[in-house]
Design a protein around this motif. Structure first.
Motif, PDB file in Angstrom:
ATOM      1  N   ALA A  81       0.910  -1.205   0.123  1.00 49.13           N
ATOM      2  CA  ALA A  81       0.008   0.109   0.030  1.00 49.13           C
ATOM      3  C   ALA A  81       0.853   1.268  -0.097  1.00 49.13           C
ATOM      4  O   ALA A  81       1.957   1.200   0.440  1.00 49.13           O
ATOM      5  CB  ALA A  81      -1.155   0.216   1.340  1.00 49.13           C
ATOM      6  N   HIS A 121      -4.801   4.287  -3.600  1.00 48.39           N
ATOM      7  CA  HIS A 121      -5.436   3.281  -3.008  1.00 48.39           C
ATOM      8  C   HIS A 121      -5.514   1.899  -3.489  1.00 48.39           C
ATOM      9  O   HIS A 121      -6.075   0.862  -3.259  1.00 48.39           O
ATOM     10  CB  HIS A 121      -6.932   3.602  -2.464  1.00 48.39           C
ATOM     11  CG  HIS A 121      -7.142   4.435  -1.371  1.00 48.39           C
ATOM     12  ND1 HIS A 121      -6.382   5.906  -1.133  1.00 48.39           N
ATOM     13  CD2 HIS A 121      -7.594   4.151  -0.020  1.00 48.39           C
ATOM     14  CE1 HIS A 121      -6.272   6.128  -0.057  1.00 48.39           C
ATOM     15  NE2 HIS A 121      -7.132   5.227   0.706  1.00 48.39           N
ATOM     16  N   ASN A 123      -4.091  -1.532  -4.080  1.00 52.75           N
ATOM     17  CA  ASN A 123      -3.246  -2.475  -3.132  1.00 52.75           C
ATOM     18  C   ASN A 123      -2.496  -3.421  -4.209  1.00 52.75           C
ATOM     19  O   ASN A 123      -3.171  -3.912  -5.312  1.00 52.75           O
ATOM     20  CB  ASN A 123      -3.686  -3.051  -1.987  1.00 52.75           C
ATOM     21  CG  ASN A 123      -4.351  -2.328  -1.034  1.00 52.75           C
ATOM     22  OD1 ASN A 123      -5.487  -2.583  -0.444  1.00 52.75           O
ATOM     23  ND2 ASN A 123      -3.874  -0.934  -0.702  1.00 52.75           N
ATOM     24  N   ARG A 155     -12.592  -6.324   7.557  1.00 57.13           N
ATOM     25  CA  ARG A 155     -11.633  -6.467   7.314  1.00 57.13           C
ATOM     26  C   ARG A 155     -11.444  -7.776   6.197  1.00 57.13           C
ATOM     27  O   ARG A 155     -12.615  -8.687   6.287  1.00 57.13           O
ATOM     28  CB  ARG A 155     -10.416  -6.717   8.327  1.00 57.13           C
ATOM     29  CG  ARG A 155     -10.790  -7.938   9.062  1.00 57.13           C
ATOM     30  CD  ARG A 155     -10.170  -7.517  10.720  1.00 57.13           C
ATOM     31  NE  ARG A 155     -10.608  -8.582  11.586  1.00 57.13           N
ATOM     32  CZ  ARG A 155     -11.694  -8.637  12.296  1.00 57.13           C
ATOM     33  NH1 ARG A 155     -12.659  -7.616  12.101  1.00 57.13           N
ATOM     34  NH2 ARG A 155     -11.958  -9.569  13.258  1.00 57.13           N
ATOM     35  N   GLN A 172      -6.618  -6.031   4.683  1.00 58.97           N
ATOM     36  CA  GLN A 172      -7.006  -4.710   4.260  1.00 58.97           C
ATOM     37  C   GLN A 172      -8.234  -4.412   5.225  1.00 58.97           C
ATOM     38  O   GLN A 172      -8.929  -5.240   5.635  1.00 58.97           O
ATOM     39  CB  GLN A 172      -7.519  -5.029   3.014  1.00 58.97           C
ATOM     40  CG  GLN A 172      -6.631  -5.204   1.827  1.00 58.97           C
ATOM     41  CD  GLN A 172      -7.452  -5.511   0.454  1.00 58.97           C
ATOM     42  OE1 GLN A 172      -8.096  -6.684   0.419  1.00 58.97           O
ATOM     43  NE2 GLN A 172      -7.300  -4.866  -0.374  1.00 58.97           N
ATOM     44  N   ILE A 181     -14.327  -3.036   0.908  1.00 55.57           N
ATOM     45  CA  ILE A 181     -12.866  -3.375   0.301  1.00 55.57           C
ATOM     46  C   ILE A 181     -13.286  -4.311  -1.006  1.00 55.57           C
ATOM     47  O   ILE A 181     -14.233  -5.170  -0.865  1.00 55.57           O
ATOM     48  CB  ILE A 181     -12.582  -4.338   1.402  1.00 55.57           C
ATOM     49  CG1 ILE A 181     -12.133  -3.762   2.862  1.00 55.57           C
ATOM     50  CG2 ILE A 181     -11.134  -5.280   0.961  1.00 55.57           C
ATOM     51  CD1 ILE A 181     -12.006  -4.729   3.880  1.00 55.57           C
ATOM     52  N   ILE A 200      -9.421  -0.405  -1.034  1.00 57.94           N
ATOM     53  CA  ILE A 200     -10.113   0.141  -0.276  1.00 57.94           C
ATOM     54  C   ILE A 200     -10.654   1.366  -0.389  1.00 57.94           C
ATOM     55  O   ILE A 200      -9.768   2.379  -0.512  1.00 57.94           O
ATOM     56  CB  ILE A 200      -9.453  -0.087   1.178  1.00 57.94           C
ATOM     57  CG1 ILE A 200      -8.720  -1.288   1.380  1.00 57.94           C
ATOM     58  CG2 ILE A 200     -10.897  -0.073   2.387  1.00 57.94           C
ATOM     59  CD1 ILE A 200      -7.828  -1.412   2.673  1.00 57.94           C
ATOM     60  N   SER A 204      -7.832   4.308   4.648  1.00 62.30           N
ATOM     61  CA  SER A 204      -8.130   3.029   5.384  1.00 62.30           C
ATOM     62  C   SER A 204      -6.721   2.524   5.762  1.00 62.30           C
ATOM     63  O   SER A 204      -5.631   3.209   5.693  1.00 62.30           O
ATOM     64  CB  SER A 204      -8.868   1.768   4.890  1.00 62.30           C
ATOM     65  OG  SER A 204      -9.257   0.971   5.897  1.00 62.30           O
ATOM     66  N   VAL A 206      -3.659  -1.036   5.977  1.00 55.81           N
ATOM     67  CA  VAL A 206      -3.247  -2.456   5.688  1.00 55.81           C
ATOM     68  C   VAL A 206      -2.224  -3.037   6.424  1.00 55.81           C
ATOM     69  O   VAL A 206      -1.177  -2.277   6.815  1.00 55.81           O
ATOM     70  CB  VAL A 206      -2.645  -2.645   4.187  1.00 55.81           C
ATOM     71  CG1 VAL A 206      -2.281  -3.788   3.946  1.00 55.81           C
ATOM     72  CG2 VAL A 206      -3.898  -2.056   2.871  1.00 55.81           C
TER      73      VAL A 206
END
Length: 245
Positions: A81, A121, A123, A155, A172, A181, A200, A204, A206
């Motif tokens: 991230a 954002h 990932n 999560r 996440q 997510i 996400i 947020s 990770v």
């Protein structure tokens, strides 16, 4: 230029250009623009319409998806991230991961990366390997920067296993604003290091759980770039020091 190849010998066009917008975000941006134009042109509420139009540009920026130069090395564990490292700690496994076969027993090092609304954002996979399992856990939407978010917030865990049996788990975590997510991968997929695996929405965190015998190679407060920043060298444990400026 689309399809233009870049290399470390000076090939390709290095000029600046707007980063691509991930398809997941295009509809949100278009909806935001449509609402802004309706407020501005139909209702004639300029005081509200112009800020909303500026916010629409921010929606597109949130879903930007720049290319990354993924470093190569069998021992590299990459950041999944963009963001800032807010926690580095030895912790017990979350209860839903404690009994997963192949994960290290006892306390493990966890590196937490907080993504603000200004960060990219998308990932990315921290290592190359097979996506052995995805475990979704419903939960709260508290501030993702709090330690309790690892066990209370909504999560999704991803467990990636290399061919040599090394296993890396990442989580996440949704937050106050982030309410969904979105995975791009599924169980059994073969992942390349740095491959896009999900996002996400709207800020947020990770968490990355390091393999046994591996310590973080990053510092508290350090900025990370997904798919580029090296979080750790697998199998290596050494003290890392830095200078706060």
């Amino acid at each position: 230029m689309a399809g233009n190849m870049l290399d470390n010998r000076g090939g390709g066009d290095g000029g600046w250009s707007f980063p691509a917008i991930h398809p997941e975000g295009r509809r949100f941006g278009l909806i935001a623009i449509a609402i802004s134009l309706a407020v501005l042109l139909v209702l004639d509420w300029e005081l509200l319409g112009w800020p909303m139009l500026a916010l629409s540009a921010g929606v597109f920026a949130f879903f930007r998806d720049p290319e990354r130069a993924v470093p190569q090395g069998s021992d590299l564990l990459l950041s999944p991230a963009d963001g800032r490292i807010t926690q580095i700690a030895e912790v017990e496994w979350p209860r839903e991961l404690a009994a997963v076969p192949g994960l290290a027993t006892g306390p493990v090092w966890r590196v937490s990366i907080f993504m603000s609304v200004f960060d990219v954002h998308i990932n990315r996979a921290p290592i190359a390997g097979s996506l052995r399992d995805m475990i979704y856990m419903p939960g709260e939407f508290a501030n993702a920067d709090l330690d309790k978010a690892s066990e209370r917030n909504e999560r999704q865990h991803m467990i990636i296993e290399r061919g040599d049996g090394t296993v890396v788990a990442l989580t996440q975590i949704a937050g106050l604003i982030a309410r969904r997510i979105v995975p791009f991968v599924k169980n059994g997929d073969i992942l390349a290091a740095g491959q896009r695996i999900g996002l996400i929405r709207f800020g947020s965190r990770v968490d990355v759980y390091l393999p046994a015998g591996t310590q973080p190679a990053v510092l508290m407060g350090q900025k990370t770039v997904a798919g580029e920043t090296v979080l750790a060298h697998i199998g290596q444990s050494r003290l890392i020091e830095g200078i706060a400026l």
